[in-house]
Design an enzyme around this catalytic site. Structure first.
Site, PDB file in Angstrom:
ATOM      1  N   THR A  61       0.839  -1.206   0.000  1.00 51.97           N
ATOM      2  CA  THR A  61       0.000   0.000   0.000  1.00 51.97           C
ATOM      3  C   THR A  61       0.869   1.250   0.000  1.00 51.97           C
ATOM      4  O   THR A  61       1.930   1.255   0.642  1.00 51.97           O
ATOM      5  CB  THR A  61      -0.903  -0.011   1.250  1.00 51.97           C
ATOM      6  OG1 THR A  61      -1.743  -1.166   1.193  1.00 51.97           O
ATOM      7  CG2 THR A  61      -1.778   1.228   1.342  1.00 51.97           C
ATOM      8  N   GLY A  62       0.390   2.291  -0.676  1.00 59.58           N
ATOM      9  CA  GLY A  62       1.110   3.564  -0.652  1.00 59.58           C
ATOM     10  C   GLY A  62       1.484   3.998  -2.052  1.00 59.58           C
ATOM     11  O   GLY A  62       1.213   3.300  -3.039  1.00 59.58           O
ATOM     12  N   SER A  63       2.134   5.153  -2.148  1.00 61.59           N
ATOM     13  CA  SER A  63       2.426   5.709  -3.470  1.00 61.59           C
ATOM     14  C   SER A  63       3.475   4.897  -4.222  1.00 61.59           C
ATOM     15  O   SER A  63       3.413   4.784  -5.453  1.00 61.59           O
ATOM     16  CB  SER A  63       2.869   7.172  -3.335  1.00 61.59           C
ATOM     17  OG  SER A  63       3.964   7.274  -2.461  1.00 61.59           O
ATOM     18  N   THR A  64       4.441   4.306  -3.506  1.00 62.18           N
ATOM     19  CA  THR A  64       5.455   3.494  -4.194  1.00 62.18           C
ATOM     20  C   THR A  64       4.843   2.165  -4.626  1.00 62.18           C
ATOM     21  O   THR A  64       5.085   1.693  -5.750  1.00 62.18           O
ATOM     22  CB  THR A  64       6.679   3.270  -3.290  1.00 62.18           C
ATOM     23  OG1 THR A  64       6.991   4.483  -2.603  1.00 62.18           O
ATOM     24  CG2 THR A  64       7.887   2.854  -4.112  1.00 62.18           C
ATOM     25  N   GLY A  83       2.519   4.485   7.424  1.00 65.86           N
ATOM     26  CA  GLY A  83       2.178   5.875   7.120  1.00 65.86           C
ATOM     27  C   GLY A  83       0.828   5.970   6.419  1.00 65.86           C
ATOM     28  O   GLY A  83       0.123   6.967   6.538  1.00 65.86           O
ATOM     29  N   GLU A  90      -0.610  -5.269   6.056  1.00 64.32           N
ATOM     30  CA  GLU A  90       0.724  -5.399   5.445  1.00 64.32           C
ATOM     31  C   GLU A  90       1.530  -6.467   6.183  1.00 64.32           C
ATOM     32  O   GLU A  90       2.198  -7.310   5.574  1.00 64.32           O
ATOM     33  CB  GLU A  90       1.456  -4.056   5.509  1.00 64.32           C
ATOM     34  CG  GLU A  90       0.843  -3.027   4.560  1.00 64.32           C
ATOM     35  CD  GLU A  90       1.409  -1.626   4.726  1.00 64.32           C
ATOM     36  OE1 GLU A  90       2.068  -1.365   5.748  1.00 64.32           O
ATOM     37  OE2 GLU A  90       1.177  -0.798   3.829  1.00 64.32           O
ATOM     38  N   LYS A  97      14.128   7.175   2.150  1.00 68.38           N
ATOM     39  CA  LYS A  97      13.614   6.284   3.194  1.00 68.38           C
ATOM     40  C   LYS A  97      14.727   5.571   3.962  1.00 68.38           C
ATOM     41  O   LYS A  97      14.463   4.922   4.979  1.00 68.38           O
ATOM     42  CB  LYS A  97      12.674   5.229   2.571  1.00 68.38           C
ATOM     43  CG  LYS A  97      11.566   5.791   1.714  1.00 68.38           C
ATOM     44  CD  LYS A  97      10.578   6.585   2.522  1.00 68.38           C
ATOM     45  CE  LYS A  97       9.415   7.133   1.737  1.00 68.38           C
ATOM     46  NZ  LYS A  97       8.533   6.158   1.135  1.00 68.38           N
TER      47      LYS A  97
END
Ligand code: 5RP
Length: 222
Positions: free
Chosen positions: A32-35, A100, A107, A125
């Site tokens: 999950t997330g932008s990456t 975040g 996850e 990161k």
């Protein structure tokens, strides 16, 4: 290269990494997330070469479906070869802070099932010591204040992430100012507080491979 381009490059690098291992029966664990979104978008080009995916959030599941990728419930799946996800911080031992995006519990579950956890991250990161990023802790709503008081006893400054409800119907406390010298110990300790679902330290289940996107290219660490 800006941060979005770094994320796109590492999303594509993860697809290139897993591509030789895929067959028509493969099911891929997706974070999950932008990456992770960049990974999903790159993965769509291969959608006829594998069976489907298990997602760690409703948002990722929707993005996968929008690309025409079949999404399975984890309970329908025996094992996963790969789990690909981002991180908020990652150290040299490939221990991470995640959550975040408030998806830390799912996850952690999908990562636990997967044989190989590939962390996809841009160079911002990478840290020597985890903890500048506030540590997310998912809590059962009625336990929020109690858990916050216990986290203060551990030396942290918990802040309620107002307005956020996780996919599991819970709340998030973001814990500032923790000194995380022993991630595994702290992960265990916080998880023992009654009312905590889990916390965003991924030390017991660290990544196996880090694909780190830098302006000079994607570096691989393991
Ligand atoms: C979501 C996560 C994400 O992997 C983490 O927040 C990194 O996100 P991004 O790739 O958008 O920087 O743990 O719960």
């Amino acid at each position: 290269m800006n941060q979005d381009q770094l994320k796109q490059a590492v999303g594509q690098a993860a697809v290139d990494y897993i591509r030789p291992h895929l067959d028509k029966d493969s099911i891929i664990g997706v974070g999950t997330g932008s990456t992770a979104n960049c990974f999903i978008d790159a993965l769509a080009a291969l959608k006829h070469d594998f069976d489907g995916a298990v997602a760690s959030s409703e948002a990722s599941a929707q993005r996968l479906r929008d690309h025409g990728i079949e999404v399975y419930d984890l309970n329908q799946v025996g094992n996963l070869e790969f789990y690909i996800d981002g991180a908020d911080e990652i150290n040299a031992r490939l221990e991470m802070i995640k959550g975040g995006g408030a998806a830390l519990t799912r996850e952690k579950i999908v990562a636990a099932v997967a044989k190989t956890f590939i962390c996809v991250a841009d160079a911002s990161k990478e840290v020597d010591l985890l903890g500048d990023f506030p540590l997310p802790v998912e809590v059962i709503p009625m336990a929020r204040s109690y858990v916050a008081r216990e986290l203060v006893k551990l030396g942290g400054d918990p802040v309620y992430r107002e307005g956020v409800v996780t996919d599991n119907g819970n709340h998030i406390l973001d814990v500032f100012n923790l000194r995380i010298d022993s991630p595994m110990e702290l992960e265990n300790r916080i998880n023992q507080i009654v009312g905590v679902v889990t916390n965003g330290l991924f030390a017991q289940r660290a990544a196996d491979v880090l694909l780190l996107s830098t302006p000079q290219g994607v570096q691989q660490r393991q």
